[in-house]
Design a protein around this motif. Sequence first.
Motif, PDB file in Angstrom:
ATOM      1  N   HIS A 154       0.836  -1.198   0.000  1.00 16.89           N
ATOM      2  CA  HIS A 154       0.000   0.000   0.000  1.00 16.89           C
ATOM      3  C   HIS A 154       0.873   1.252   0.000  1.00 16.89           C
ATOM      4  N   ILE A 155       0.234   2.387  -0.212  1.00 14.05           N
ATOM      5  CA  ILE A 155       0.959   3.660  -0.240  1.00 14.05           C
ATOM      6  C   ILE A 155       0.235   4.652   0.653  1.00 14.05           C
ATOM      7  N   PRO A 156       0.728   4.861   1.861  1.00 12.25           N
ATOM      8  CA  PRO A 156       0.143   5.927   2.670  1.00 12.25           C
ATOM      9  C   PRO A 156       0.722   7.263   2.207  1.00 12.25           C
ATOM     10  N   PHE A 157      -0.150   8.231   1.981  1.00 13.38           N
ATOM     11  CA  PHE A 157       0.354   9.550   1.639  1.00 13.38           C
ATOM     12  C   PHE A 157      -0.601  10.628   2.105  1.00 13.38           C
ATOM     13  N   VAL A 158      -0.029  11.803   2.291  1.00 11.71           N
ATOM     14  CA  VAL A 158      -0.787  12.972   2.726  1.00 11.71           C
ATOM     15  C   VAL A 158      -0.728  13.967   1.582  1.00 11.71           C
ATOM     16  N   MET A 159      -1.905  14.440   1.173  1.00 14.53           N
ATOM     17  CA  MET A 159      -1.960  15.449   0.124  1.00 14.53           C
ATOM     18  C   MET A 159      -2.816  16.615   0.581  1.00 14.53           C
ATOM     19  N   ARG A 160      -2.512  17.754   0.037  1.00 13.86           N
ATOM     20  CA  ARG A 160      -3.297  18.962   0.290  1.00 13.86           C
ATOM     21  C   ARG A 160      -3.982  19.305  -1.027  1.00 13.86           C
ATOM     22  N   LEU A 161      -5.324  19.151  -1.068  1.00  8.21           N
ATOM     23  CA  LEU A 161      -6.066  19.441  -2.299  1.00  8.21           C
ATOM     24  C   LEU A 161      -6.036  20.925  -2.601  1.00  8.21           C
ATOM     25  N   LYS A 162      -5.840  21.258  -3.865  1.00  7.93           N
ATOM     26  CA  LYS A 162      -5.880  22.647  -4.320  1.00  7.93           C
ATOM     27  C   LYS A 162      -7.116  22.892  -5.172  1.00  7.93           C
ATOM     28  N   ASN A 163      -7.366  21.986  -6.098  1.00  8.03           N
ATOM     29  CA  ASN A 163      -8.501  22.086  -7.013  1.00  8.03           C
ATOM     30  C   ASN A 163      -9.205  20.743  -7.082  1.00  8.03           C
ATOM     31  N   GLY A 164     -10.501  20.779  -7.260  1.00  7.38           N
ATOM     32  CA  GLY A 164     -11.238  19.549  -7.473  1.00  7.38           C
ATOM     33  C   GLY A 164     -11.583  18.820  -6.195  1.00  7.38           C
ATOM     34  N   GLU A 165     -11.876  17.533  -6.385  1.00 10.13           N
ATOM     35  CA  GLU A 165     -12.339  16.683  -5.298  1.00 10.13           C
ATOM     36  C   GLU A 165     -11.336  15.560  -5.059  1.00 10.13           C
ATOM     37  N   LEU A 166     -11.341  15.042  -3.859  1.00 10.78           N
ATOM     38  CA  LEU A 166     -10.469  13.921  -3.520  1.00 10.78           C
ATOM     39  C   LEU A 166     -10.726  12.743  -4.455  1.00 10.78           C
ATOM     40  N   ARG A 167     -11.976  12.483  -4.744  1.00 12.89           N
ATOM     41  CA  ARG A 167     -12.339  11.353  -5.614  1.00 12.89           C
ATOM     42  C   ARG A 167     -11.635  11.453  -6.968  1.00 12.89           C
ATOM     43  N   MET A 168     -11.604  12.636  -7.536  1.00 11.29           N
ATOM     44  CA  MET A 168     -10.971  12.822  -8.839  1.00 11.29           C
ATOM     45  C   MET A 168      -9.439  12.735  -8.736  1.00 11.29           C
ATOM     46  N   ALA A 169      -8.877  13.258  -7.663  1.00 11.80           N
ATOM     47  CA  ALA A 169      -7.430  13.165  -7.466  1.00 11.80           C
ATOM     48  C   ALA A 169      -7.009  11.697  -7.346  1.00 11.80           C
ATOM     49  N   MET A 170      -7.776  10.915  -6.608  1.00  9.56           N
ATOM     50  CA  MET A 170      -7.459   9.498  -6.447  1.00  9.56           C
ATOM     51  C   MET A 170      -7.635   8.737  -7.757  1.00  9.56           C
ATOM     52  N   LYS A 171      -8.668   9.061  -8.509  1.00  6.93           N
ATOM     53  CA  LYS A 171      -8.886   8.413  -9.804  1.00  6.93           C
ATOM     54  C   LYS A 171      -7.697   8.670 -10.723  1.00  6.93           C
ATOM     55  N   SER A 172      -7.217   9.915 -10.745  1.00  6.30           N
ATOM     56  CA  SER A 172      -6.062  10.261 -11.565  1.00  6.30           C
ATOM     57  C   SER A 172      -4.818   9.514 -11.097  1.00  6.30           C
ATOM     58  N   CYS A 173      -4.562   9.524  -9.794  1.00  5.78           N
ATOM     59  CA  CYS A 173      -3.383   8.833  -9.248  1.00  5.78           C
ATOM     60  C   CYS A 173      -3.398   7.352  -9.592  1.00  5.78           C
ATOM     61  N   LYS A 174      -4.509   6.722  -9.337  1.00  9.24           N
ATOM     62  CA  LYS A 174      -4.596   5.283  -9.550  1.00  9.24           C
ATOM     63  C   LYS A 174      -4.550   4.929 -11.034  1.00  9.24           C
ATOM     64  N   GLY A 175      -5.205   5.725 -11.856  1.00 10.66           N
ATOM     65  CA  GLY A 175      -5.239   5.440 -13.288  1.00 10.66           C
ATOM     66  C   GLY A 175      -3.884   5.592 -13.947  1.00 10.66           C
ATOM     67  N   LYS A 176      -3.251   6.724 -13.729  1.00 10.50           N
ATOM     68  CA  LYS A 176      -1.972   6.980 -14.406  1.00 10.50           C
ATOM     69  C   LYS A 176      -0.847   6.097 -13.878  1.00 10.50           C
ATOM     70  N   THR A 177      -0.832   5.835 -12.598  1.00  9.56           N
ATOM     71  CA  THR A 177       0.217   4.954 -12.077  1.00  9.56           C
ATOM     72  C   THR A 177      -0.008   3.512 -12.534  1.00  9.56           C
ATOM     73  N   ALA A 178      -1.263   3.093 -12.666  1.00  6.81           N
ATOM     74  CA  ALA A 178      -1.554   1.739 -13.152  1.00  6.81           C
ATOM     75  C   ALA A 178      -1.044   1.547 -14.576  1.00  6.81           C
ATOM     76  N   ILE A 179      -1.173   2.564 -15.408  1.00 10.77           N
ATOM     77  CA  ILE A 179      -0.664   2.467 -16.781  1.00 10.77           C
ATOM     78  C   ILE A 179       0.851   2.227 -16.758  1.00 10.77           C
ATOM     79  N   GLY A 180       1.575   3.001 -15.971  1.00 11.57           N
ATOM     80  CA  GLY A 180       3.026   2.843 -15.890  1.00 11.57           C
ATOM     81  C   GLY A 180       3.441   1.497 -15.312  1.00 11.57           C
ATOM     82  N   ILE A 181       2.757   1.066 -14.281  1.00 14.87           N
ATOM     83  CA  ILE A 181       3.079  -0.223 -13.656  1.00 14.87           C
ATOM     84  C   ILE A 181       2.773  -1.368 -14.617  1.00 14.87           C
TER      85      ILE A 181
END
Length: 89
Positions: free
Chosen positions: A33-60
Amino acid sequence: NLCNKDFPKIIFEHLCDQKENFESVASVVMPNHIPFVMRLKNGELRMAMKSCKGKTAIGINRILNKTGPVWQRGYFDNKFSGDEELPAI
């Protein structure tokens, strides 16, 4: 399993590329797992997580030469309201 030596690089590069949406405050790649702390600037947490998981999955998946899900569905979040709470987290 996140023990592949290339996975942290993929994950951290993506976190750094998202500076307009969130600020990565702290993170570490653990074996499962990856514990991390982020400070949202724009948008919603749901969208930030979708982006993180989607783009990192492509690379992995590129490294593993496969397709399909990398991450489990959903995520666990703990919200806090200020920097004074950060040391405890």
